[in-house]
Design an enzyme around this catalytic site. Sequence first.
Site, PDB file in Angstrom:
ATOM      1  N   HIS A 198       0.931  -1.198   0.071  1.00  0.00           N
ATOM      2  CA  HIS A 198       0.172  -0.018  -0.093  1.00  0.00           C
ATOM      3  C   HIS A 198       0.868   1.188  -0.029  1.00  0.00           C
ATOM      4  CE1 HIS A 198      -3.787   1.910   1.199  1.00  0.00           C
ATOM      5  NE2 HIS A 198      -2.963   2.961   1.697  1.00  0.00           N
TER       6      HIS A 198
ATOM      7  N   HIS B 287      -0.914   3.120  11.395  1.00  0.00           N
ATOM      8  CA  HIS B 287       0.138   4.118  11.609  1.00  0.00           C
ATOM      9  C   HIS B 287      -0.064   5.118  12.603  1.00  0.00           C
ATOM     10  CE1 HIS B 287      -1.381   7.074   8.657  1.00  0.00           C
ATOM     11  NE2 HIS B 287      -2.359   6.592   8.780  1.00  0.00           N
TER      12      HIS B 287
ATOM     13  N   GLU C  21      -4.310  14.238  10.696  1.00  0.00           N
ATOM     14  CA  GLU C  21      -5.355  13.884   9.375  1.00  0.00           C
ATOM     15  C   GLU C  21      -6.805  14.154   9.751  1.00  0.00           C
ATOM     16  OE1 GLU C  21      -4.381   9.955   8.550  1.00  0.00           O
ATOM     17  OE2 GLU C  21      -2.389  10.110   8.725  1.00  0.00           O
TER      18      GLU C  21
ATOM     19  N   HIS D 254      -7.794  12.241  12.948  1.00  0.00           N
ATOM     20  CA  HIS D 254      -6.851  11.331  13.795  1.00  0.00           C
ATOM     21  C   HIS D 254      -5.529  12.408  14.025  1.00  0.00           C
ATOM     22  CE1 HIS D 254      -9.028   8.197  11.617  1.00  0.00           C
ATOM     23  NE2 HIS D 254      -9.307   7.865  12.919  1.00  0.00           N
TER      24      HIS D 254
ATOM     25  N   HIS E 167      -4.013   4.759  14.362  1.00  0.00           N
ATOM     26  CA  HIS E 167      -5.473   4.688  13.781  1.00  0.00           C
ATOM     27  C   HIS E 167      -5.114   3.618  12.376  1.00  0.00           C
ATOM     28  CE1 HIS E 167      -3.821   8.056  11.546  1.00  0.00           C
ATOM     29  NE2 HIS E 167      -4.221   7.628  10.676  1.00  0.00           N
TER      30      HIS E 167
HETATM   31 FE   LIG Z   1      -3.930   7.931   8.654  1.00  0.00          FE
END
Ligand SMILES: [Fe+2]
Length: 463
Positions: A317, A360, A366, A390, A396
């Site tokens: 990813h 992460h 964010e 977050h 999260h």
């Molecule tokens: Fe994130």
Amino acid sequence: MAQPTKKAKVAGNVFNHDEKTPAVKQAGNGLVEQDGLKYFTGFGNEFSSEAIEGALPIGQNTPQQCAYGLYAEQLSGTAFTRPRSHNQRSWLYRIRPAVVHDAFKKVDVNNINQKWGECEGDPNQMRWSPFPLPKDGERVNFVQGLATVAGAGDPCMRSGMAIHVYACNANMDNCCFYSSDGDMLIVPQLGTLHITTEFGEMNVCNNEICVIQVCVCVCVCVCVGYISEIFGSHFQLPDLGPIGANGLANPRDFLTPIAKYEDVDGDFTVYNKYQGQMFSAKQDHSPFDVVAWHGNYAPYKYDLAKFAVVNSVSFDHMDPSIFTVLTAPTPTPGLALIDFVIFPPRWSVHEHTFRPPYYHRNCMAEFMGLIRGHYEAKAEGFAPGGATLHSMMTPHGPDRQCFESASSAELKPEVIAKGTQAFMFETSLGLKTTPWAATCGARQEDYHAVWRGLDKHFKPPSK
Ligand SMILES: [Fe+2]
């Protein structure tokens, strides 16, 4: 010459040309037309526009007498002495200069709040159901419907940002709004934003965004959405690096309005967001009296369906920076005051990979919103019109249901996020949330519970 007997069938495309977004057509003279309005194309170009032929001076900015008795007025988006590559300004030729108004007075009309010193820090994962709409029987315009969710920094120091939401069910009749504090990136979620600006008109529908710079007057109608306001910086396209010259948001897909004016006398109210507080001033004429303008400091809009997605075609990813539409830089190279990132429909083909976003902790904060559809990493609870935050270093990632299904899914090529558009305001600042964000009735106090039940799967080798 043989003529084709059948019309070629155009293949369907899940990524572009959303049927809800009015088509853009060439309109001659370098303009395009969409939904009855004409626009310039290009990002940060030097544009010239006149609603009456001959209104724009040729070869100079300030003739001793402007054509048709107009006043010349410069709108500076950057300091006079910024390098040419970063310098932004426009010249407006208008019926009266903007200075013709009564005194500004402080007004208390909304939930705008930038007193971060009075807000408590909160490291918890946060999620909101769709933010509240105006109550039945309540008439709320754009200014009255603004509410600040989170932010950091200080417009006085030209450093920082704020995240607002808006929900309005009344047009801004005989009034307009501008921010002295920062450029506003507006993300409509419900309804089409009909915006009258000093530079002309724009329609901004669901899955489009627009940027209104500092000090540009706007008048908008019924709609709901999100806003990121940045202090002391302007949005720009991200560098593409090894991607090459094309891809992500291509400059030619940004649309800027053309000059349109009204010569109307009457009572108008100008709202001015200044140092985080709202002021208003009366004037006896419409502020939308700009007959011609030229320059590179002008509002623009962009259709998110035109974003050319780049992603992994092998394994793992990728970081979400590959989905950056616009960025507002800080003086530190590569460190954004804010990145505006989207998660559009795309093919997912990578193998040997847990495909959804990884778990992460991020040195950036964010804030995510959902324009429509279902976000891939959260099966429930994150609805269009809602949001998540977050914060810096707050852990999260996918919820339990997403983790379990993606860990055992067959990794065949598939289209993901079809019919969905999630976005993120990612900032290098540590955000504080406002009392309104906690008490508006949308905050989901049990959000952190979605990660409960992530069971221990650890199986060490037997000794
Ligand atoms: Fe994130």
